[in-house]
Design a protein around this motif. Structure first.
Motif, PDB file in Angstrom:
ATOM      1  N   GLN A  95       0.846  -1.187   0.000  1.00  0.00           N
ATOM      2  CA  GLN A  95       0.000   0.000   0.000  1.00  0.00           C
ATOM      3  C   GLN A  95       0.884   1.239   0.000  1.00  0.00           C
ATOM      4  N   PRO A  96       0.510   2.294  -0.740  1.00  0.00           N
ATOM      5  CA  PRO A  96       1.267   3.547  -0.665  1.00  0.00           C
ATOM      6  C   PRO A  96       1.284   4.095   0.756  1.00  0.00           C
ATOM      7  N   ALA A  97       2.251   4.962   1.031  1.00  0.00           N
ATOM      8  CA  ALA A  97       2.440   5.463   2.397  1.00  0.00           C
ATOM      9  C   ALA A  97       1.190   6.147   2.928  1.00  0.00           C
ATOM     10  N   GLY A  98       0.459   6.838   2.063  1.00  0.00           N
ATOM     11  CA  GLY A  98      -0.720   7.548   2.519  1.00  0.00           C
ATOM     12  C   GLY A  98      -1.828   6.649   3.016  1.00  0.00           C
ATOM     13  N   ASN A  99      -1.773   5.361   2.691  1.00  0.00           N
ATOM     14  CA  ASN A  99      -2.826   4.421   3.102  1.00  0.00           C
ATOM     15  C   ASN A  99      -2.564   3.774   4.451  1.00  0.00           C
ATOM     16  N   TRP A 100      -1.305   3.795   4.918  1.00  0.00           N
ATOM     17  CA  TRP A 100      -1.030   3.117   6.182  1.00  0.00           C
ATOM     18  C   TRP A 100      -0.317   3.998   7.210  1.00  0.00           C
ATOM     19  N   MET A 101       0.285   5.099   6.786  1.00  0.00           N
ATOM     20  CA  MET A 101       0.916   5.986   7.758  1.00  0.00           C
ATOM     21  C   MET A 101      -0.123   6.899   8.383  1.00  0.00           C
ATOM     22  N   ALA A 102       0.083   7.239   9.641  1.00  0.00           N
ATOM     23  CA  ALA A 102      -0.823   8.149  10.322  1.00  0.00           C
ATOM     24  C   ALA A 102      -0.731   9.538   9.687  1.00  0.00           C
ATOM     25  N   ARG A 103      -1.845  10.259   9.721  1.00  0.00           N
ATOM     26  CA  ARG A 103      -1.866  11.583   9.109  1.00  0.00           C
ATOM     27  C   ARG A 103      -0.814  12.509   9.742  1.00  0.00           C
ATOM     28  N   GLY A 104      -0.633  12.377  11.051  1.00  0.00           N
ATOM     29  CA  GLY A 104       0.347  13.232  11.726  1.00  0.00           C
ATOM     30  C   GLY A 104       1.762  12.984  11.234  1.00  0.00           C
ATOM     31  N   GLU A 105       2.090  11.718  10.938  1.00  0.00           N
ATOM     32  CA  GLU A 105       3.436  11.405  10.445  1.00  0.00           C
ATOM     33  C   GLU A 105       3.635  11.981   9.044  1.00  0.00           C
ATOM     34  N   LEU A 106       2.605  11.915   8.214  1.00  0.00           N
ATOM     35  CA  LEU A 106       2.725  12.476   6.866  1.00  0.00           C
ATOM     36  C   LEU A 106       2.844  13.992   6.916  1.00  0.00           C
ATOM     37  N   GLU A 107       2.081  14.625   7.806  1.00  0.00           N
ATOM     38  CA  GLU A 107       2.167  16.083   7.918  1.00  0.00           C
ATOM     39  C   GLU A 107       3.511  16.518   8.503  1.00  0.00           C
ATOM     40  N   ALA A 108       4.077  15.691   9.386  1.00  0.00           N
ATOM     41  CA  ALA A 108       5.369  16.042   9.979  1.00  0.00           C
ATOM     42  C   ALA A 108       6.468  16.100   8.922  1.00  0.00           C
ATOM     43  N   TRP A 109       6.347  15.316   7.863  1.00  0.00           N
ATOM     44  CA  TRP A 109       7.357  15.336   6.805  1.00  0.00           C
ATOM     45  C   TRP A 109       7.364  16.683   6.087  1.00  0.00           C
ATOM     46  N   GLY A 110       6.224  17.348   6.055  1.00  0.00           N
ATOM     47  CA  GLY A 110       6.151  18.656   5.409  1.00  0.00           C
ATOM     48  C   GLY A 110       6.470  19.808   6.331  1.00  0.00           C
ATOM     49  N   ARG A 111       6.473  19.562   7.650  1.00  0.00           N
ATOM     50  CA  ARG A 111       6.771  20.635   8.598  1.00  0.00           C
ATOM     51  C   ARG A 111       8.267  20.783   8.776  1.00  0.00           C
ATOM     52  N   VAL A 112       8.695  21.991   9.167  1.00  0.00           N
ATOM     53  CA  VAL A 112      10.102  22.270   9.421  1.00  0.00           C
ATOM     54  C   VAL A 112      10.224  22.840  10.815  1.00  0.00           C
ATOM     55  N   THR A 113      11.337  22.519  11.475  1.00  0.00           N
ATOM     56  CA  THR A 113      11.570  23.051  12.814  1.00  0.00           C
ATOM     57  C   THR A 113      12.064  24.478  12.763  1.00  0.00           C
ATOM     58  N   ASP A 114      12.934  24.788  11.809  1.00  0.00           N
ATOM     59  CA  ASP A 114      13.475  26.144  11.668  1.00  0.00           C
ATOM     60  C   ASP A 114      13.150  26.651  10.271  1.00  0.00           C
ATOM     61  N   PRO A 115      12.115  27.477  10.115  1.00  0.00           N
ATOM     62  CA  PRO A 115      11.744  27.965   8.776  1.00  0.00           C
ATOM     63  C   PRO A 115      12.725  28.970   8.209  1.00  0.00           C
ATOM     64  N   ASN A 116      13.666  29.429   9.036  1.00  0.00           N
ATOM     65  CA  ASN A 116      14.617  30.446   8.562  1.00  0.00           C
ATOM     66  C   ASN A 116      15.803  29.845   7.817  1.00  0.00           C
ATOM     67  N   VAL A 117      15.966  28.520   7.863  1.00  0.00           N
ATOM     68  CA  VAL A 117      17.079  27.866   7.174  1.00  0.00           C
ATOM     69  C   VAL A 117      16.624  27.468   5.779  1.00  0.00           C
ATOM     70  N   ASP A 118      17.331  27.957   4.759  1.00  0.00           N
ATOM     71  CA  ASP A 118      16.928  27.660   3.389  1.00  0.00           C
ATOM     72  C   ASP A 118      17.488  26.310   2.972  1.00  0.00           C
ATOM     73  N   GLU A 119      17.296  25.999   1.695  1.00  0.00           N
ATOM     74  CA  GLU A 119      17.684  24.677   1.200  1.00  0.00           C
ATOM     75  C   GLU A 119      19.194  24.506   1.069  1.00  0.00           C
ATOM     76  N   ARG A 120      19.938  25.565   1.273  1.00  0.00           N
ATOM     77  CA  ARG A 120      21.403  25.461   1.260  1.00  0.00           C
ATOM     78  C   ARG A 120      21.970  25.289   2.661  1.00  0.00           C
ATOM     79  N   GLY A 121      21.086  25.274   3.671  1.00  0.00           N
ATOM     80  CA  GLY A 121      21.549  25.161   5.044  1.00  0.00           C
ATOM     81  C   GLY A 121      21.988  26.478   5.630  1.00  0.00           C
ATOM     82  N   VAL A 122      21.588  27.600   5.027  1.00  0.00           N
ATOM     83  CA  VAL A 122      21.990  28.935   5.477  1.00  0.00           C
ATOM     84  C   VAL A 122      20.802  29.610   6.132  1.00  0.00           C
ATOM     85  N   ASN A 123      21.026  30.251   7.275  1.00  0.00           N
ATOM     86  CA  ASN A 123      19.965  30.978   7.969  1.00  0.00           C
ATOM     87  C   ASN A 123      19.766  32.324   7.295  1.00  0.00           C
ATOM     88  N   THR A 124      18.553  32.555   6.803  1.00  0.00           N
ATOM     89  CA  THR A 124      18.271  33.792   6.059  1.00  0.00           C
ATOM     90  C   THR A 124      18.017  34.976   6.977  1.00  0.00           C
TER      91      THR A 124
END
Length: 635
Positions: A593-622
């Motif tokens: 089954q695809p991940a969306g069918n067996w993973m909890a909604r909170g776990e899927l949403e956690a993958w999209g959340r970030v702890t520090d939104p100020n760090v860009d994709e280069r690892g630099v704090n903006t």
């Protein structure tokens, strides 16, 4: 009688040392006095035995919290074994001793500055595992010092402690710029620190943390250190690299050449992670993608034949997905998937399903013989799977139809009752697909009628008697015998098939089936248990009463080719398989089954959340760093 649980404890943790004895009322006072005894402190071996008893009782669920003060003082030792046991005890009981929790924290903070790196690392791990209030303000400084420690053991422990900080106070991660510091540790000289840093970045920043590591410099650096990492670290690196898109074919071939030796690794997880990279990088190039599939065939079969049943199950799940995507790749290696006597049922199930996908004009005869040999009355589940697989091969591969029909006929003629039931069910599908070749199967229906008892098999038998009743001399009389059981708990599916079969047979042999048809129509109309059956009986009665029997026959039998089913739909759609292929090497393939069918909604949403939104994709704090919050003084 079974031995006591204390006897089991003695067998597990060692006999002859007095760890697990009958729990007496004075056991805790005795241990308390031993922990306070200065003579015991001078003898490290005796002190270890006393602490082993405390930890042993704790693991058995006995409350050892009255010894909290003594075990806290026991941390003041240079013996690492005693420290580990004391830390284990403190981690377990700190939340129950709120008054003494501050004493524990002060002790661990002091040990986190010890000159011995092992003590510093153990103290840091124990400190971050405590379950006490306001813990974040006490562990921030030790964790930050640990990230800069000269010892790799302390650094790798501190990196993992950053996750504990995130759970306690996510704002601390932003204020102390810990995401940037963890990202910088990807260049650490110790391989375990690098692996822990990858794991923490993925947990802290989710998808953004993954994109932070997808620059060419970081990917090349990780691949160069791949050999130094353990299996867990290699899987983390390969997971990151699987999302990297090379700029050109040259870069792609360079990465694939670097990872070619990973295909020969002894660990199945590493091999699957490497295969995922090969497949994802060549997904858009047809010829190259097929060559990659042929390249990964040998490593998968090698691991499959030499691994444990658990490993074999996971590998077979992935092989089944690859076979559905490109059946010809494993077609020559079909013998590697024959069921062995030692295979557990779940492995045998997957092997049979793989054989169905591998069957083709060249190997179908050998596969059918192997599946037929698995059919016996002693293993009903394996017999059912094998008979069903024979039918599926006969439907999927037209050139194998005659062979499949011959095997089914042999089972119907000489098989045990349980085998006959499975064979009847599959024979109905074969008769739908090849009605012109169903004659040999129909000759055995009268003999197996009494042996069939399951609802599914009886429904298939009744359908064949109605559809091919003109070729079965006993068909009207067999249906009459079955109709007499109408009120004896007959399943609604069987009743529906019986009603339709009697109507069909009335057009072919009206004189013989008319009495049975009248009783069945009356019983179905008066049956209050199923509305659909009642309405169908009324429809048939009105259709037969219209006087136009040719039109009625056209409606009921759906024309001369009503029995012909040229194609059976698969259980899985192409979209479902593509979704699983995207998650190749993960639990999604194992679960089917695809991940969306067996993973909890909170776990899927956690993958999209970030702890520090100020760090860009280069690892630099903006944003410029903020002043950290001053730690609160202990009360």
């Amino acid at each position: 009688p079974p031995p006591s649980w204390h006897w089991y404890g003695r067998m597990v943790l060692g006999s002859g040392v007095g760890l697990f004895v009958d729990h007496k009322k004075g056991e805790i006072p005795e241990l308390k006095s031993l922990l306070r005894d200065s003579s015991v402190d001078k003898d490290p071996k005796q002190k270890r035995l006393v602490m082993e008893r405390v930890v042993g009782y704790m693991t058995l669920g006995i409350d050892m919290s009255p010894l909290f003060s003594e075990m806290t003082m026991a941390t003041a030792t240079r013996d690492l074994v005693q420290k580990k046991m004391a830390y284990l005890y403190l981690s377990n009981y700190a939340s129950l001793q709120a008054d003494l929790a501050l004493l524990v924290i002060n002790t661990l903070q002091k040990d986190a500055r010890d000159e011995d790196p092992m003590v510093r690392g153990l103290a840091l791990r124990c400190l971050c595992s405590l379950c006490v209030e306001n813990l974040a303000e006490y562990i921030v400084e030790p964790v930050q010092r640990g990230l800069d420690d000269a010892s790799a053991y302390v650094r790798k422990s501190a990196v993992m402690c950053v996750l504990r900080l995130r759970d306690l106070d996510p704002q601390v991660i932003v204020e102390r710029r810990l995401v940037e510091r963890v990202f910088g540790m990807l260049e650490d000289k110790d391989q375990q620190v690098v692996a822990n840093a990858i794991h923490v970045l993925l947990a802290l920043q989710g998808e953004r943390g993954l994109r932070m590591m997808l620059s060419r410099g970081v990917v090349v650096s990780l691949l160069q250190r791949l050999r130094e990492l353990n299996e867990w670290g290699q899987c983390l690196v390969l997971h990151v690299v699987s999302h990297y898109k090379p700029q050109d074919d040259g870069a792609m071939f360079e990465i694939m050449n670097c990872l070619d030796e990973r295909l020969r690794h002894s660990n199945g997880a590493v091999v699957l992670a490497a295969i995922r990279i090969f497949l994802r990088m060549t997904i858009d190039s047809g010829a190259m993608h097929y060559q990659v599939l042929e390249r990964v065939r040998a490593p998968l079969i090698t691991l499959l034949t030499g691994g444990s049943p658990e490993t074999a199950f996971i590998l077979l799940r992935h092989v089944l997905l690859l076979c559905q995507r490109a059946p010809g790749v494993f077609e020559d290696e079909y013998a590697a998937f024959f069921v062995r006597v030692s295979d557990p049922p779940h492995v045998a199930d997957l092997k049979v399903r793989v054989l169905v996908q591998l069957a083709g004009p060249a190997n179908s005869a050998a596969i059918l013989r192997e599946l037929s040999s698995l059919v016996s009355p002693f293993d009903d589940e394996l017999a059912r799977l094998s008979v069903d697989a024979i039918g599926r091969i006969g439907v999927r591969v037209p050139s194998a139809a005659s062979g499949a029909l011959a095997h089914l006929e042999r089972m119907l003629s000489r098989g045990a009752p349980t085998v006959c039931e499975h064979a009847v069910t599959v024979s109905a599908n074969m008769a739908r697909r090849y009605p012109q070749q169903a004659g040999p199967l129909l000759a055995h229906l009268a003999r197996v009628c009494e042996a069939v008892s399951s609802d599914r098999a009886r429904a298939a038998l009744v359908w064949m008697l109605g559809q091919f009743g003109d070729a079965v001399p006993e068909a009207p009389y067999l249906l009459e015998d079955i109709a007499e059981e109408w009120g004896e708990g007959m399943d609604v599916t069987v009743r529906g098939e019986l009603l339709t079969a009697c109507v069909k047979l009335a057009f072919k042999r009206p004189a013989e089936v008319q009495p049975t048809l009248g009783r069945v129509l009356k019983a179905a109309v008066e049956d209050p248990t199923d509305v659909d059956l009642h309405d169908r009986a009324l429809f048939y009665w009105r259709l037969l009463s219209s006087g136009d029997l040719d039109a009625a026959r056209e409606v009921v039998e759906a024309g001369r080719e009503g029995a012909l089913v040229p194609h059976f739909d698969d259980e899985e759609t192409d979209g479902h398989r593509d979704a699983l292929f995207e998650d190749f090497g993960s639990l999604s393939v194992v679960y089917g089954q695809p991940a969306g069918n067996w993973m909890a909604r909170g776990e899927l949403e956690a993958w999209g959340r970030v702890t520090d939104p100020n760090v860009d994709e280069r690892g630099v704090n903006t944003n410029p760093p903020r002043a950290p919050s001053p730690p609160r003084a202990p009360a």
